[in-house]
Design a protein around this motif. Structure first.
Motif, mmCIF file in Angstrom:
data_model
loop_
_atom_site.group_PDB
_atom_site.id
_atom_site.type_symbol
_atom_site.label_atom_id
_atom_site.label_comp_id
_atom_site.label_asym_id
_atom_site.label_seq_id
_atom_site.Cartn_x
_atom_site.Cartn_y
_atom_site.Cartn_z
ATOM 1 N N LEU A 175 -0.260 37.246 46.810
ATOM 2 C CA LEU A 175 -1.249 36.929 46.136
ATOM 3 C C LEU A 175 -2.710 37.276 46.565
ATOM 4 O O LEU A 175 -3.771 37.217 45.901
ATOM 5 C CB LEU A 175 -1.339 35.410 45.542
ATOM 6 C CG LEU A 175 -0.052 34.849 44.780
ATOM 7 C CD1 LEU A 175 -0.262 33.215 44.848
ATOM 8 C CD2 LEU A 175 0.358 35.589 43.748
ATOM 9 N N GLY A 225 -4.969 28.695 46.723
ATOM 10 C CA GLY A 225 -4.806 27.705 47.778
ATOM 11 C C GLY A 225 -6.153 27.531 48.328
ATOM 12 O O GLY A 225 -7.147 27.935 48.225
ATOM 13 N N VAL A 264 -0.088 30.044 57.164
ATOM 14 C CA VAL A 264 -1.256 30.612 57.586
ATOM 15 C C VAL A 264 -2.015 29.717 58.551
ATOM 16 O O VAL A 264 -2.235 30.029 59.724
ATOM 17 C CB VAL A 264 -2.280 30.883 56.531
ATOM 18 C CG1 VAL A 264 -3.748 31.628 57.007
ATOM 19 C CG2 VAL A 264 -1.645 32.183 55.565
HETATM 20 S S1 SF4 Z 1 -4.863 30.654 49.748
HETATM 21 FE FE1 SF4 Z 1 -4.522 32.364 48.338
HETATM 22 S S2 SF4 Z 1 -4.327 34.008 49.779
HETATM 23 FE FE2 SF4 Z 1 -4.119 32.321 50.916
HETATM 24 S S3 SF4 Z 1 -2.247 32.127 51.037
HETATM 25 FE FE3 SF4 Z 1 -2.830 30.648 49.415
HETATM 26 S S4 SF4 Z 1 -2.461 31.873 47.690
HETATM 27 FE FE4 SF4 Z 1 -2.396 33.383 49.498
#
Ligand code: SF4
Length: 364
Positions: A333, A345, A321
């Protein structure tokens, strides 16, 4: 004197409306991918629902613009070690409290009795040290250029022997260069971080011009963001040569804050740095200069990073991300196994994290 309505104009629907219409009706002649590198930009985009206005063919992805999200678990393990020692107070910014390092967090450590405190500035941590000379106060310093300057100022003024820092500081320009190299031409332009740009100035991005990539420095209000996206798309379509545009002139100058940069350079020296889930980015970090090594908590307390600290928790794609290679919503998730109440995360922990912003404003 500044007109008291001046700031209202940056979220005035009368001004934003036509801009939003211009954005919606944009027709890029080829698919464009633009990246921002600022957690506050992501927050503003999500809050104003601007992504829903993007025309077909225009993607706006998030980069590694959240300092908490890119802080590696091994750095947090140093803070955990320090906080576990007797007569130590560990002070850090609020968002660091819940970021995991392996099975633990600073929050869990505090629940078990460790003296971990949330502070809003390095001077707050310094005050704790002055008030309690029998304790070693360790400040876990996390941040980009904007945060680094006050940390440098605090270290220049400190006069107590019971204060030290764990530095997890990172520089934005080397990260942009890394992203350009990694993306191999897949990124068409950058929306540059407003706060960091106050220190760097427009001149701080001359390397983008050399690399032939357009960039716009943007503020944080909806009108700023709309204007930034429109201007950047226009620049890409117009083609090279590109000159970084400063659309945040109310606070960002051509040369930036030279005094802040000198202050930073007087206390820190550039080093390679590990970014969570990304790896080492050359020249993207800072370490204390020899003259300031007495404030280095790692040396002072003989700390060592946990070699087994896990950056990417099972199932989390936070690292993708923050490289613009996946959307938060791609994560299985997102909103189910990972929420702000039960984050997996750092992107869901931090108020500047992309997953947190997308989750918080997903109804907008
Ligand atoms: S922080 Fe949570 S929602 Fe974002 S990528 Fe990691 S597990 Fe997925």
């Amino acid at each position: 004197m500044m007109d008291e309505n001046f700031f209202d104009s940056f979220h005035d629907p009368v001004i934003a409306g036509p801009m939003a219409e211009s954005l919606i009706s944009l027709k890029p002649t080829r698919p464009l991918t633009l990246m921002h590198v600022c957690g506050t930009h992501e927050h503003s985009l999500a809050k104003a629902g601007i992504r829903s206005m993007l025309p077909t063919g225009l993607r706006l992805v998030a980069g590694p613009g959240c300092p908490v999200c890119v802080c590696p678990a091994s750095d947090i393990s140093l803070a955990v070690q320090a906080a576990s020692l007797p007569d130590v107070t560990l002070a850090t910014f609020g968002d660091m409290f819940r970021v995991p390092s392996g099975e633990t967090t600073l929050e869990l450590l505090k629940a078990r009795g460790a003296d971990v405190r949330v502070v809003y500035s390095p001077l707050d941590a310094l005050s704790i040290a002055m008030e309690d000379p029998d304790k070693e106060v360790v400040f876990m310093a996390v941040g980009f250029e904007t945060t680094i300057a006050p940390i440098a100022a605090a270290l220049r003024t400190v006069s107590v022997p019971n204060f030290s820092v764990i530095t997890s500081l990172r520089l934005v320009p080397p990260a942009l260069e890394f992203l350009l190299e990694r993306s191999e031409g897949a990124l068409d332009g950058f929306i540059l971080p407003g706060h960091v740009s106050i220190v760097l100035g427009r001149e701080g991005y001359s390397f983008l011009e050399d690399a032939g990539i357009p960039g716009v420095i943007s503020g944080f209000e909806p009108v700023d963001m709309l204007q930034g996206i429109l201007e950047l798309a226009r620049m890409v379509e117009a083609g090279p040569p590109f000159k970084t545009a400063n659309l945040y002139r109310r606070v960002v100058t051509e040369e930036g804050n030279r005094k802040a940069r000198e202050l930073i350079e007087s206390v820190f020296t550039v080093s390679d740095s590990n970014w969570r889930g990304i790896g080492t980015i050359p020249g993207s970090g800072l370490r204390l200069r020899e003259e300031y090594s007495r404030f280095d908590a790692v040396e002072k307390m003989n700390l060592s990073p946990d070699p087994n600290a896990v950056d990417v928790m099972p199932g989390c794609i936070c690292h993708k991300v923050i490289l613009g290679e996946a959307e938060s919503e791609d994560c299985p998730l997102f909103g189910t196994g990972c929420t702000p109440r039960m984050p997996v995360g750092p992107c869901m922990v931090s108020s500047e994290g992309t997953c947190r912003a997308r989750y918080q404003y997903r109804q907008v």
